[in-house]
Write an enzyme that holds these catalytic residues in place. Structure first.
Site, PDB file in Angstrom:
ATOM      1  N   GLU A  35       1.479 -13.332   9.091  1.00  0.00           N
ATOM      2  CA  GLU A  35       0.237 -13.090   8.342  1.00  0.00           C
ATOM      3  C   GLU A  35      -0.164 -11.615   8.316  1.00  0.00           C
ATOM      4  OE1 GLU A  35      -1.940 -14.806   6.468  1.00  0.00           O
ATOM      5  OE2 GLU A  35      -0.578 -16.509   6.506  1.00  0.00           O
ATOM      6  N   HIS A  37       1.812  -8.980   8.162  1.00  0.00           N
ATOM      7  CA  HIS A  37       2.553  -8.334   7.063  1.00  0.00           C
ATOM      8  C   HIS A  37       1.957  -8.754   5.718  1.00  0.00           C
ATOM      9  CE1 HIS A  37       5.965  -8.483  10.114  1.00  0.00           C
ATOM     10  NE2 HIS A  37       5.912  -7.212   9.806  1.00  0.00           N
TER      11      HIS A  37
END
Ligand code: PAF
Length: 282
Positions: A35, A37
């Protein structure tokens, strides 16, 4: 999403966008996406016409062969995640494509930022990071590039490299993304055993306590307190804890009202190394 593995194919795709003056947002990664990234990619999507993500586990930034070998590789899942956030282009080159025969780093001078914290404990790490990020910037030629603040020292070093080399890219630092229990998201988290994963939120809990103490206690007391807290935790071994000035990343011994500070730490859970940091208020 278009996927490229060679510089040439990627460049010829991007040159079409460049001639149309489209803004390119870039998110370099080493894969095993989470999440955190995805939050960088979403930010890049909001602010640019197209978003390029790279997935490349860069050998020159690893000082530990085992860590490099065990770095999680989840390319099929990564592609699904990238598609779920409408990433436009994935660049996923081989080591040979990037380094040819010579898998070595360029030497950088980051005005001392590289000698602090991670630089002390991971020999050559920031030369490796500088080498790959500069190389990727030369290939992608992005308008803006996005990095998470979990690697705050890396972020400051990349800003320094861009400034010193007058690279035409704006560096955007984005907030740390955390699991519900506070553990900073990291690709390495998947390597934690159930027992290690259960105890790992202790890291952020300690940092939050440091933030509270910073307003009322002196730095050397806080340092001692943190060391003692980790001594009570057999599953987590503290490698370093330091309160540092945000700009120079130099360890602070006293507080000055005109400076901004952060608390940084690195911890081993078995062989898995985790880092985290928190902004402090004087
Ligand atoms: O933060 C990372 O994942 C890496 O250090 C980066 C910036 C992709 C360079 O390999």
């Amino acid at each position: 999403m278009k996927i490229f593995t060679t510089k040439q194919d990627l460049k010829s795709c991007l040159s079409e966008f460049k001639t149309k003056n489209k803004a390119i947002g870039f998110v370099p990664t080493m894969g095993a996406l989470h999440e955190g990234h995805l939050s960088l990619i979403k930010k890049a999507k909001e602010k640019n016409d197209i978003v390029v993500v790279s997935i490349f586990v860069n050998p020159t930034q690893f000082d530990n062969v085992e860590d490099l070998k065990k770095y999680p590789k989840t390319i099929e899942n990564d592609i699904k995640l990238l598609e779920s956030v409408s990433c436009d282009v994935l660049f996923s080159p081989s080591v040979e494509e990037i380094y040819s025969e010579n898998i070595a780093s360029e030497k950088f001078d980051f005005d001392g930022l590289e000698h602090q914290m991670e630089g002390k404990f991971r020999d050559g790490h920031f030369d490796g990071v500088g080498t790959i990020v500069k190389t990727l910037f030369e290939i992608v030629e992005p308008n803006k590039a996005y990095f998470g603040q979990k690697d705050f020292q890396q972020l400051q070093i990349i800003k320094k490299m861009v400034k010193k080399n007058r690279l035409p890219v704006k560096i955007k630092g984005c907030p740390i993304f955390r699991e519900k229990d506070g553990l900073a998201m990291s690709s390495r988290n998947v390597r934690l055993s159930n027992e290690q994963r259960e105890i790992a939120p202790f890291i952020f809990k300690t940092l939050k306590e440091v933030r509270k103490k910073f307003g009322i206690t002196n730095i050397s007391e806080i340092n001692k307190w943190v060391e003692n807290q980790f001594k009570k935790q057999p599953l987590l071994e503290l490698e370093y804890f330091t309160i540092a000035e945000e700009k120079t990343l130099e360890t602070a011994e006293t507080k000055e009202s005109n400076k901004k500070y952060r608390a940084f730490l690195a911890v081993f859970a078995g062989k898995i190394r985790l880092i985290d940091n928190i902004r402090l208020r004087n």
